[in-house]
Design an enzyme around this catalytic site. Structure first.
Site, PDB file in Angstrom:
ATOM      1  N   TYR A 127      30.631 -16.376  -6.491  1.00 58.67           N
ATOM      2  CA  TYR A 127      30.133 -15.969  -5.176  1.00 58.67           C
ATOM      3  C   TYR A 127      28.895 -16.787  -4.813  1.00 58.67           C
ATOM      4  O   TYR A 127      28.727 -17.204  -3.673  1.00 58.67           O
ATOM      5  CB  TYR A 127      29.801 -14.475  -5.164  1.00 58.67           C
ATOM      6  N   ASN A 164      38.829 -10.007   3.524  1.00 60.55           N
ATOM      7  CA  ASN A 164      39.920 -10.948   3.727  1.00 60.55           C
ATOM      8  C   ASN A 164      41.214 -10.184   4.034  1.00 60.55           C
ATOM      9  O   ASN A 164      41.693  -9.435   3.203  1.00 60.55           O
ATOM     10  CB  ASN A 164      40.080 -11.801   2.462  1.00 60.55           C
ATOM     11  N   CYS A 167      41.021 -15.167  -2.063  1.00 62.55           N
ATOM     12  CA  CYS A 167      39.755 -14.533  -2.424  1.00 62.55           C
ATOM     13  C   CYS A 167      39.740 -14.113  -3.888  1.00 62.55           C
ATOM     14  O   CYS A 167      38.669 -13.918  -4.471  1.00 62.55           O
ATOM     15  CB  CYS A 167      39.459 -13.346  -1.513  1.00 62.55           C
ATOM     16  N   HIS A 168      40.912 -14.032  -4.518  1.00 66.47           N
ATOM     17  CA  HIS A 168      40.975 -13.683  -5.939  1.00 66.47           C
ATOM     18  C   HIS A 168      40.376 -14.771  -6.819  1.00 66.47           C
ATOM     19  O   HIS A 168      40.053 -14.522  -7.976  1.00 66.47           O
ATOM     20  CB  HIS A 168      42.428 -13.392  -6.359  1.00 66.47           C
ATOM     21  N   GLU A 213      47.676 -18.125 -12.332  1.00 70.19           N
ATOM     22  CA  GLU A 213      47.291 -19.465 -11.901  1.00 70.19           C
ATOM     23  C   GLU A 213      46.612 -20.275 -13.005  1.00 70.19           C
ATOM     24  O   GLU A 213      46.173 -21.393 -12.766  1.00 70.19           O
ATOM     25  CB  GLU A 213      46.351 -19.375 -10.693  1.00 70.19           C
TER      26      GLU A 213
END
Length: 157
Positions: A89, A112, A120-121, A147
């Protein structure tokens, strides 16, 4: 405005949008939702399925999320975080030009409206910890592990 409702490994995705773009994707655990895919949203549904199968890393659908100019600026920055990468962040606030805006950046991130497509993850705490996720930390953990560059490494247990 059209709505699609499809199953994903993380729950039921409720997708809203039109030919001009996707305005919202939210996740639900409500089993009573009727699964449906209108032709106008078939492409985004197919791309989400490909993402969950591991064959898609970049989404190619227009987005039209509603929000304040600041929120949209944050969401645009989120779109620049590559698949398999994470940012804190604080780093996101710095990238946007104001490290003191970390709470505002986190607030915009939390609002979001386009789950997964605006990633946003991929935003974590400064120490790399999982912090905050409107869809639940268990979903954020799953997405980050999904991912993971190696595809085998479990980053968060």
């Amino acid at each position: 405005m059209y709505e699609a409702v499809v199953d994903t490994p993380l729950g039921i995705a409720c997708i809203r949008g039109s030919e001009k773009g996707i305005t919202e994707i939210r996740v639900s655990d409500d089993p009573s939702l009727k699964r449906t895919i209108p032709d106008e949203l078939r492409t985004v549904c197919t791309q989400l399925q490909e993402y969950f199968e591991g064959s898609r890393k970049i989404f190619e659908v227009p987005l039209q999320p509603g929000g304040t100019p600041f929120q949209k600026k944050v969401w645009e920055a989120l779109l620049e975080i590559p698949y398999g990468k994470r940012i804190s962040y604080m780093d996101l606030a710095k990238k946007l030009g104001d490290p003191k805006a970390i709470r505002a950046v986190a607030g915009a991130n939390a609002k979001n409206p386009v789950w997964i497509l605006i990633p946003c993850h991929r935003v974590v705490g400064t120490d790399g910890s999982l912090t905050g996720y409107a869809g639940g930390l268990h979903r954020k953990k799953w997405l980050l592990n999904h991912e993971s560059p190696s595809g085998q490494t479990i980053l968060f247990s």
